[in-house]
Design a protein around this motif. Structure first.
Motif, PDB file in Angstrom:
ATOM      1  N   ALA A 251      43.068  52.725  35.349  1.00 11.96           N
ATOM      2  CA  ALA A 251      42.345  51.451  35.391  1.00 11.96           C
ATOM      3  C   ALA A 251      40.975  51.586  34.736  1.00 11.96           C
ATOM      4  CB  ALA A 251      42.207  50.978  36.838  1.00 11.96           C
TER       5      ALA A 251
ATOM      6  N   SER B  16      39.520  49.852  31.161  1.00 12.13           N
ATOM      7  CA  SER B  16      38.417  48.912  31.354  1.00 12.13           C
ATOM      8  C   SER B  16      37.330  49.133  30.313  1.00 12.13           C
ATOM      9  CB  SER B  16      37.824  49.094  32.753  1.00 12.13           C
ATOM     10  OG  SER B  16      37.059  50.298  32.806  1.00 12.13           O
TER      11      SER B  16
ATOM     12  N   ASN C 191      42.101  47.997  41.007  1.00  9.48           N
ATOM     13  CA  ASN C 191      41.165  47.130  40.292  1.00  9.48           C
ATOM     14  C   ASN C 191      39.868  47.880  40.062  1.00  9.48           C
ATOM     15  OD1 ASN C 191      43.021  45.354  42.010  1.00  9.48           O
ATOM     16  ND2 ASN C 191      42.174  43.885  40.575  1.00  9.48           N
ATOM     17  N   ALA C 192      39.357  47.816  38.845  1.00 11.34           N
ATOM     18  CA  ALA C 192      38.107  48.501  38.497  1.00 11.34           C
ATOM     19  C   ALA C 192      37.110  47.493  37.921  1.00 11.34           C
ATOM     20  CB  ALA C 192      38.370  49.613  37.494  1.00 11.34           C
ATOM     21  N   ASN C 193      35.885  47.528  38.448  1.00 12.02           N
ATOM     22  CA  ASN C 193      34.829  46.639  37.976  1.00 12.02           C
ATOM     23  C   ASN C 193      33.492  47.359  38.025  1.00 12.02           C
ATOM     24  OD1 ASN C 193      36.015  43.724  37.668  1.00 12.02           O
ATOM     25  ND2 ASN C 193      36.894  44.522  39.570  1.00 12.02           N
TER      26      ASN C 193
ATOM     27  N   GLN D  76      32.985  49.832  41.188  1.00 14.26           N
ATOM     28  CA  GLN D  76      33.880  49.754  42.348  1.00 14.26           C
ATOM     29  C   GLN D  76      35.327  49.889  41.890  1.00 14.26           C
ATOM     30  OE1 GLN D  76      34.666  46.012  44.558  1.00 14.26           O
ATOM     31  NE2 GLN D  76      34.000  47.119  46.378  1.00 14.26           N
TER      32      GLN D  76
ATOM     33  N   GLY E  86      45.598  39.965  38.074  1.00 10.01           N
ATOM     34  CA  GLY E  86      44.189  40.245  38.353  1.00 10.01           C
ATOM     35  C   GLY E  86      43.317  40.021  37.132  1.00 10.01           C
TER      36      GLY E  86
ATOM     37  N   SER F 215      39.409  40.699  36.984  1.00  9.31           N
ATOM     38  CA  SER F 215      38.884  42.057  37.087  1.00  9.31           C
ATOM     39  C   SER F 215      38.692  42.614  35.684  1.00  9.31           C
ATOM     40  CB  SER F 215      39.856  42.957  37.853  1.00  9.31           C
ATOM     41  OG  SER F 215      39.749  42.758  39.239  1.00  9.31           O
ATOM     42  N   ASP F 216      37.734  43.499  35.540  1.00  9.99           N
ATOM     43  CA  ASP F 216      37.571  44.179  34.256  1.00  9.99           C
ATOM     44  C   ASP F 216      38.882  44.868  33.890  1.00  9.99           C
ATOM     45  OD1 ASP F 216      36.859  45.746  32.082  1.00  9.99           O
ATOM     46  OD2 ASP F 216      34.868  46.186  32.872  1.00  9.99           O
ATOM     47  N   SER F 217      39.526  45.463  34.904  1.00  4.68           N
ATOM     48  CA  SER F 217      40.823  46.098  34.698  1.00  4.68           C
ATOM     49  C   SER F 217      41.611  46.017  35.997  1.00  4.68           C
ATOM     50  CB  SER F 217      40.642  47.553  34.276  1.00  4.68           C
ATOM     51  OG  SER F 217      41.886  48.211  34.157  1.00  4.68           O
ATOM     52  N   ALA F 218      42.905  45.700  35.871  1.00  5.19           N
ATOM     53  CA  ALA F 218      43.788  45.659  37.041  1.00  5.19           C
ATOM     54  C   ALA F 218      45.143  46.199  36.633  1.00  5.19           C
ATOM     55  CB  ALA F 218      43.917  44.236  37.577  1.00  5.19           C
TER      56      ALA F 218
END
Length: 705
Positions: A135, A139, A41-43, A110, A22, A25-28
């Motif tokens: 996550a 991020s 997943n965090a965005n 999200q 991922g 994504s900012d973080s996965a």
């Protein structure tokens, strides 16, 4: 670069993989606990969203049926709208996270939790909460407080961390605890009348069990976390805030000290109108700042009243419940109804009893495949005097219904005790705080009115909290109304019986709850619950001895499982004919239990007699009164039991020679026949001649005696 780390939690591997999946994504992160895997997943948006006065956090919990080796049902064969379980799991992730973001943060955030593999021993919803926290920590989103979640069970009197599937089956407690390093952020519990002392110990046990996971998250954040973006926080225009405060502070205080809700609302409307007239033209670009300042003034006034003056908005004592009322049997044609009123909060609950076949089939990743007890909650706009569009249930409605269902389920009789599917619908007629707990009370009344033999009545209450900004002072209040929920710091809902707790749900708007706060809320809730149960007993003291005349009458019989096929018949021909002839509903399970129900008890008995006849064994040598169903040149076919026919050969129709079958019997005739043989192929041979001889012999013996 792939990074893979793990620790042991409750003797099982608890780990995370990230860095090479991922990537956009900012973080996965791929969280795993045993063989359960949840991808999180965090965005966040680059800029704050304009024109809003709230934090736009979106948490999605996506169940993938491949995670349990299922193909979705239906024509489309793919996942559609989230299941009720998925919606509740998404809420459980959202609630503890939201208070931990910076105040004034307006960027869209999200978090998507995708369930990719499920091992029944390790629940994905618990893993998702931990994954969401990690996550976000890894991020660039300005979230910096590690959060952990565990489940606590109670098996054979012992507290168990993250109980396995078998342990959950026998556990008296299913408790989820979410915590930071210092405080509890969320509590969600379903219990089989667990006492207050045990519940308090279980929450403390869960808090301590969260700490190793928090340490794990902190270690990963320090080593691999991205640099946090400096958030653009929404702040009020200083000049606007100061002027509005100077103009409206005393007016707001005067209004909020009015104990009558309607009078207070009228006064506050006048204050808002005065502020609008004074500042809208002067600051046309800052209307949201003006409204926000008014909100803050109301909140500060209510909190100062509680903490500094030890007063509540409506003048009640801190442990005082509003006026209570309970009523049953309001609706003449429903199976059961109950009305519960607490202050200006009022809920009407209606119970409906159905056949076992009316159970709700669940298509999700959990172990539960169906529900026999169903609770739905409706919150229409008129309940708060508004005119918003009427649409389907949202997350809040689903959550409140699930909480009331959880509170009552431990007291609902088993299928063996009460062979019905049970549905309760809570209609919120008026809302001024804690409609979910009013739903628990109203639903208890409706079920008892419907004749459902609840083990004990269940009642619920919501506790509130007011604290100072530094959390150094805390005041617990019983039975929060709307304004206290709106301006307070927590909503601590507790439901149970006279014997113990059956459900808890706790939401907080601050950085967590202290042990003192949790214990006091639980103990004060018991005192309030006992008072409510006493009022409910004034309306109905015990379940009605019989179900409503309008409810189906359901009886259970047990047959040999090998005979199920005979009752159903080829293509359902036999069972459908029984249903058509009697108007009943019939449900059969694999163990041989047959549930027969319908509004007409005589038709139910008739259907049962037919089924019993079908499964009854034909005994050689026995005499039966049968019906001629078919004629042939060589004999007559006679139905001696439902669905069971035998042949009376022409030579066995009478003691004298018979030239034609029609000379002795006609279609539809009822004749006595004796079973002479059941051959190897299961064919039944009958004799009218032998039956007549034996019956004549019996008559002679009776005359002789």
């Amino acid at each position: 670069m792939q990074i893979k780390k793990e620790i042991q939690v409750a003797g099982r591997s608890f780990g995370v993989e990230f860095g090479d999946r991922g990537m956009l994504s900012d973080s996965a992160v791929f969280m795993n606990y045993g063989d359960t895997v949840v991808m999180v997943n965090a965005n966040a948006s680059e800029k704050p969203r304009d024109g809003i006065d709230f934090f736009p956090l979106s948490v999605e919990y996506e169940e993938r049926l491949y995670s349990v080796g299922k193909i979705p049902g239906g024509f489309i064969k793919r996942e559609g709208r989230p299941s009720e379980k998925a919606i509740l799991s998404g809420r459980a992730v959202d609630r503890p996270l939201r208070p931990l973001f910076p105040k004034g943060y307006r960027n869209d955030v999200q978090v998507v939790c995708t369930v990719m593999s499920v091992e029944n021993d390790n629940l994905p919803e618990i893993l998702a909460i931990n994954g969401a926290s990690l996550a976000l920590l890894l991020s660039s989103v300005p979230y910096t407080t590690p959060l952990a979640a565990v489940m606590v069970g109670l098996v054979d009197g012992e507290l168990v961390l993250n109980p396995t599937s078998k342990e959950r089956e026998v556990s008296k407690l299913n408790l989820t605890v979410c915590a930071t390093e210092s405080r509890v952020m969320m509590i969600e519990a379903g219990a089989y009348e667990v006492d207050e002392d045990t519940m308090i110990k279980a929450i403390s046990f869960g808090f301590e069990a969260c700490q190793p996971i928090i340490a794990f998250e902190k270690e990963l954040m320090a080593a691999y976390g991205k640099e946090k973006k400096v958030p653009v926080l929404y702040t009020l225009d200083e000049n606007v805030e100061n002027e509005v405060r100077a103009f409206a502070k005393d007016l707001v205080a005067e209004a909020m000290h009015i104990t009558d809700k309607d009078e207070r609302s009228v006064k506050m409307d006048a204050v808002k109108a005065a502020v609008s007239a004074e500042f809208d033209a002067k600051y046309p670009e800052n209307k949201s700042d003006i409204a926000e300042t008014l909100y803050m003034l109301q909140k500060e006034t209510v909190r100062d009243m509680a903490i500094l003056e030890h007063k509540r908005v409506d003048g009640r004592a801190f442990d005082q419940i509003r006026n209570l009322a309970a009523e049953v049997a309001l609706l003449p044609r429903t199976h059961g109804s109950g009305l519960f009123t607490r202050g200006s909060t009022q809920v009407l609950a209606v119970a409906t009893l159905g056949a076992i076949g009316d159970i709700q089939i669940l298509d999700g990743v959990s172990e539960e495949e169906s529900k026999r007890y169903i609770h739905h909650y409706n919150f229409p706009s008129y309940s708060v005097g508004e005119t918003r569009p009427m649409r389907g249930p949202g997350r809040r409605e689903i959550g409140h219904g699930a909480l009331a269902e959880k509170a009552l389920e431990p007291l609902v009789p088993s299928e063996e005790e009460f062979p019905y599917t049970i549905r309760v619908v809570s209609e919120v007629l008026s809302s001024n705080g804690s409609t979910s707990q009013a739903s628990v009370c109203a639903s208890t009344l409706a079920l008892m009115d419907a004749g459902v033999p609840l083990k004990r009545p269940v009642a619920g209450i919501a506790m509130g909290l007011f604290t100072t900004d530094d959390l150094s002072q805390e005041e617990i209040v019983t039975d929060i109304q709307g304004v206290e929920d709106f301006f307070g710091d927590m909503d601590f809902k507790v439901a149970g019986t006279s014997e113990g707790i059956t459900a808890i749900q706790v939401d907080t708007k601050i950085a967590g709850l202290s042990p003192w706060c949790i214990e006091k809320a639980i103990r004060d809730a018991k005192t309030a619950r006992m008072e409510i149960l006493e009022v409910m007993a004034g309306a109905i003291t015990a379940p009605r001895p019989e179900v409503s005349q309008y409810a189906p009458k359901i009886f259970t019989i047990t047959i040999n499982p090998d005979k199920i096929r005979e009752v159903i018949g080829s293509g359902g021909k036999v069972i459908n004919k029984i249903i058509a002839d009697t108007g009943v509903k019939i449900d059969i399970d694999d163990s041989g239990k047959v549930f027969v129900g319908g509004p007409d008890i005589e038709m139910v008995k008739k259907a049962i007699a037919i089924i019993e006849g079908i499964v009854k064994e034909v005994v050689p040598g026995e005499i039966y009164l049968g019906k001629v169903v078919k004629l042939a040149t060589f004999g007559a076919f006679v139905e001696i039991l439902p669905g069971k026919e035998g042949l009376v050969h022409i030579s066995k129709l009478d003691s004298k020679r018979v030239e034609k079958v029609e000379d002795v019997v006609s279609m539809g005739d009822e004749i006595l026949v004796k079973v002479t043989e059941i051959d190897q192929q299961g064919r039944i041979n009958l004799s009218r001649k032998d039956a007549l001889v034996e019956m004549a012999k019996r008559e002679a013996e009776q005359k002789s005696e």
